[in-house]
Design a protein around this motif. Structure first.
Motif, PDB file in Angstrom:
ATOM      1  N   THR A   1      -2.393  57.486  32.999  1.00 48.63           N
ATOM      2  CA  THR A   1      -1.224  57.524  33.872  1.00 48.63           C
ATOM      3  C   THR A   1       0.056  57.631  33.045  1.00 48.63           C
ATOM      4  O   THR A   1       0.956  58.410  33.372  1.00 48.63           O
TER       5      THR A   1
ATOM      6  N   ARG B   1       8.471  59.435  41.085  1.00 49.06           N
ATOM      7  CA  ARG B   1       9.045  58.194  41.631  1.00 49.06           C
ATOM      8  C   ARG B   1       7.944  57.282  42.139  1.00 49.06           C
ATOM      9  O   ARG B   1       7.997  56.071  41.966  1.00 49.06           O
ATOM     10  N   LYS B   2       6.921  57.874  42.750  1.00 44.92           N
ATOM     11  CA  LYS B   2       5.796  57.068  43.245  1.00 44.92           C
ATOM     12  C   LYS B   2       5.012  56.476  42.076  1.00 44.92           C
ATOM     13  O   LYS B   2       4.637  55.308  42.098  1.00 44.92           O
TER      14      LYS B   2
ATOM     15  N   VAL C   1       6.031  55.635  39.138  1.00 41.22           N
ATOM     16  CA  VAL C   1       6.755  54.555  38.457  1.00 41.22           C
ATOM     17  C   VAL C   1       7.273  53.512  39.451  1.00 41.22           C
ATOM     18  O   VAL C   1       8.129  52.691  39.116  1.00 41.22           O
ATOM     19  N   HIS C   2       6.753  53.561  40.670  1.00 39.19           N
ATOM     20  CA  HIS C   2       7.028  52.564  41.708  1.00 39.19           C
ATOM     21  C   HIS C   2       8.499  52.471  42.081  1.00 39.19           C
ATOM     22  O   HIS C   2       9.061  51.371  42.180  1.00 39.19           O
ATOM     23  N   LEU C   3       9.115  53.640  42.282  1.00 35.39           N
ATOM     24  CA  LEU C   3      10.490  53.685  42.785  1.00 35.39           C
ATOM     25  C   LEU C   3      10.451  54.080  44.255  1.00 35.39           C
ATOM     26  O   LEU C   3       9.507  54.725  44.716  1.00 35.39           O
ATOM     27  N   GLU C   4      11.492  53.721  44.979  1.00 34.89           N
ATOM     28  CA  GLU C   4      11.499  54.007  46.405  1.00 34.89           C
ATOM     29  C   GLU C   4      11.570  55.509  46.678  1.00 34.89           C
ATOM     30  O   GLU C   4      12.050  56.289  45.865  1.00 34.89           O
ATOM     31  N   HIS C   5      11.114  55.877  47.861  1.00 35.38           N
ATOM     32  CA  HIS C   5      11.116  57.259  48.318  1.00 35.38           C
ATOM     33  C   HIS C   5      12.554  57.704  48.571  1.00 35.38           C
ATOM     34  O   HIS C   5      13.353  56.951  49.111  1.00 35.38           O
TER      35      HIS C   5
ATOM     36  N   ASN D   1      -4.639  53.281  32.586  1.00 33.88           N
ATOM     37  CA  ASN D   1      -3.212  53.091  32.318  1.00 33.88           C
ATOM     38  C   ASN D   1      -2.691  54.100  31.308  1.00 33.88           C
ATOM     39  O   ASN D   1      -1.592  54.637  31.466  1.00 33.88           O
TER      40      ASN D   1
END
Length: 131
Positions: A37, A111-112, A114-118, A34
């Motif tokens: 990252t 974005r990937k 931090v788990h945001l959409e494509h 963690n």
């Protein structure tokens, strides 16, 4: 005390201690992953911002360019490192270069992470001219 009770308590204690050690080691590995990252995200966001700031400008801050390229070579994906090296070589040769491909790849990776959409399309760089 009965030897069966002593053996039973010893085995139970050993299982509990072993379980705790395993969970502790897994927690350490998770925390390291963690932190790694988190550090990668921080440096790549900073690199993205520096590159975006100098992109499509008449007089860019070259220290921002150099620093961003160095950070990407350190923390970026294989593709980002390749793009950064191509950009550095092209800039050294032509004194000009487009950063759009690298900015797009950084944006997608961040974005990937931090788990945001494509999102599709290249990043749009806004430059307002002052009068």
């Amino acid at each position: 005390m009965n030897t069966t009770v002593i053996i039973s308590l010893t085995v139970t204690a050993l299982i509990a201690v072993t379980g705790w050690l395993i969970v502790h080691q897994l927690s350490i590995k998770r925390d390291i992953k963690n932190k790694r990252t988190e550090l990668k995200i921080k440096y790549l966001i900073d690199a993205y911002r520096r590159l975006e700031n100098i992109s499509h400008r008449d007089n860019p801050n070259m220290q921002d360019f150099e620093s961003a390229i160095a950070d990407i070579q350190l923390f970026g994906t294989k593709r980002q490192v390749e793009l950064a090296q191509e950009i550095a070589m092209e800039f050294a040769k032509n004194k000009t270069v487009s950063l759009d491909a690298l900015l797009g790849d950084l944006r997608e990776d961040l974005r990937k992470l931090v788990h945001l959409e494509h999102v599709t399309g290249r990043p749009i760089i806004v430059r307002l001219k002052s009068k």
